[in-house]
Design a protein around this motif. Structure first.
Motif, short mmCIF file in Angstrom:
data_model
loop_
_atom_site.label_atom_id
_atom_site.label_comp_id
_atom_site.label_asym_id
_atom_site.label_seq_id
_atom_site.Cartn_x
_atom_site.Cartn_y
_atom_site.Cartn_z
N THR A 62 19.96 2.29 3.35
CA THR A 62 20.38 2.97 4.66
C THR A 62 21.51 1.94 5.25
N GLY A 63 21.64 0.69 4.97
CA GLY A 63 22.48 -0.33 5.65
C GLY A 63 22.05 -0.50 7.19
N GLU A 64 20.68 0.04 7.48
CA GLU A 64 20.14 -0.27 8.74
C GLU A 64 19.06 -1.26 8.66
N ALA A 65 18.88 -2.04 9.61
CA ALA A 65 17.79 -3.12 9.52
C ALA A 65 16.69 -2.42 9.70
N HIS A 66 15.54 -2.59 8.81
CA HIS A 66 13.93 -1.93 8.95
C HIS A 66 13.13 -3.27 8.50
N TYR A 67 12.16 -3.36 9.49
CA TYR A 67 11.34 -4.61 9.28
C TYR A 67 9.57 -3.82 9.47
N TRP A 68 9.04 -4.81 9.05
CA TRP A 68 7.34 -4.43 9.02
C TRP A 68 6.95 -4.84 10.50
N SER A 71 2.54 -6.49 14.48
CA SER A 71 1.41 -5.84 15.53
C SER A 71 0.96 -4.41 15.49
N ARG A 72 2.08 -3.67 15.14
CA ARG A 72 1.73 -2.31 15.17
C ARG A 72 1.27 -1.72 13.82
N LYS A 73 1.77 -2.52 12.75
CA LYS A 73 1.48 -2.44 11.57
C LYS A 73 1.90 -0.86 11.01
N VAL A 74 3.13 -0.98 11.34
CA VAL A 74 4.03 0.17 10.63
C VAL A 74 5.40 -0.30 10.22
N ILE A 75 6.14 0.53 9.36
CA ILE A 75 7.62 0.25 9.38
C ILE A 75 8.26 0.63 10.69
N TRP A 76 9.25 -0.55 10.79
CA TRP A 76 9.84 -0.42 12.05
C TRP A 76 11.19 -0.48 12.13
N HIS A 77 11.72 0.76 12.07
CA HIS A 77 13.39 1.32 12.10
C HIS A 77 13.90 0.60 13.31
N LYS A 78 14.47 -0.79 13.19
CA LYS A 78 14.98 -1.32 14.56
C LYS A 78 15.76 -0.50 15.39
N GLY A 79 15.36 -0.36 16.69
CA GLY A 79 16.27 0.43 17.51
C GLY A 79 15.75 1.93 17.38
N ALA A 80 15.07 2.02 16.63
CA ALA A 80 14.49 3.80 16.75
C ALA A 80 13.95 4.06 18.29
N THR A 81 13.24 3.14 18.84
CA THR A 81 12.96 3.29 20.36
C THR A 81 13.98 2.97 21.38
N SER A 82 14.68 1.74 21.23
CA SER A 82 15.50 1.33 22.24
C SER A 82 16.89 1.70 22.18
N GLY A 83 17.43 2.30 20.91
CA GLY A 83 18.80 2.84 20.27
C GLY A 83 19.42 1.42 20.00
N LEU A 84 19.02 0.07 20.11
CA LEU A 84 19.56 -1.11 19.78
C LEU A 84 19.45 -1.30 18.35
N THR A 85 20.21 -0.44 17.43
CA THR A 85 19.88 -0.36 15.96
C THR A 85 20.84 -1.59 15.35
N GLN A 86 20.70 -1.84 14.48
CA GLN A 86 21.32 -3.15 13.66
C GLN A 86 21.83 -2.63 12.40
#
Lengths: 159, 159
Positions: A62-68, A71-86
């Motif tokens: 996707t060219g957008e940062a995803h992490y694990w 603490s929440r033990k889920v795939i974390w599409h950075k910015g999905a909540t905050s809008g601060l995507t990378q």
């Protein structure tokens, strides 16, 4: 194509891993690889995150940062909540392929859940000095208000 | 003073760890904390290393990067063998204090045991594309000859 189509090579020899051009990442005993994320415009280190194989493949695709999220033990599409995507400018892997470096453009110019631009907003004085070192704040004010952005979501920090 | 005089605080509350000025690093189950090391003159990520408490204290006290070698299982004063020491320009810690960022000047301008300036000399193409990604070399030639510098020392890479 789907992220699951992306394939990694098995790790066979040191020469292959270090001097070759096959992507053969090493995940630790938790299935994770650490990822350094820097701001493309000035090289500032924004955060150190962790990816599992799925997060790495989704980042590649996707060219957008995803992490694990550990603490929440889920795939974390950075910015999905905050809008601060990378947005990924470059994705590099190190010599023994057990660390990732993402250089990114951050939408909204902030990456830290505490509200700062970088997670590394405090420095430790080095050299001779007192046995207890007082941390210095390198960012004088927060970029955003975490309460306004995250509401009552649990703080991810684990003591 | 000795490195062992340097003291860390216990981790008591999230507010203390994130919003305070007490140095309270979190070491993982192996007693290690990851450390991102960047070149101070251009922000390039040179390496991702690991420190135990002793390595972190020695880095704070001496202003030269010390790591824990996971392959050799010893404190590793970076450059002790190669001469490529790293002088600390700044030492930062992240929000939850489980990662270190060192900005350094590298004597000899190289940090990678394979011979490159940075350990991250290869990039992975992102976006739609083939299921197998071919790594691109971002450094066209090595900065030094590892054989001449390290001789027959064992390669630290673990498959």
């Amino acid at each position: 194509m789907s992220f699951s189509d992306i394939r990694f090579f098995p790790r066979v020899t040191i020469e292959q891993v270090e001097e070759g051009n096959e992507l053969a990442p090493k995940f630790d005993e938790h299935g994770l690889i650490p990822c350094v994320t820097t701001a493309s415009h000035n090289g500032e280190v924004l955060m150190l995150g962790y990816m599992n194989a799925e997060a790495l493949k989704k980042t590649i695709l996707t060219g957008e940062a995803h992490y694990w999220s550990r603490s929440r033990k889920v795939i974390w599409h950075k910015g999905a909540t905050s809008g601060l995507t990378q947005k990924v400018v470059s994705l590099r892997i190190d010599d023994d392929q057990d660390a990732i470096w993402l250089s990114v453009n951050v939408i909204g110019d902030a990456s830290c859940h505490v509200g700062y631009r970088s997670c590394f907003y405090r420095s430790v004085p080095t050299g001779e000095g007192p046995d207890v070192r007082v941390l210095n704040y390198e960012e004088k004010e927060k970029t955003f208000d975490p309460k306004a952005v995250y509401g009552d979501a649990p703080n991810p920090t684990i003591l």
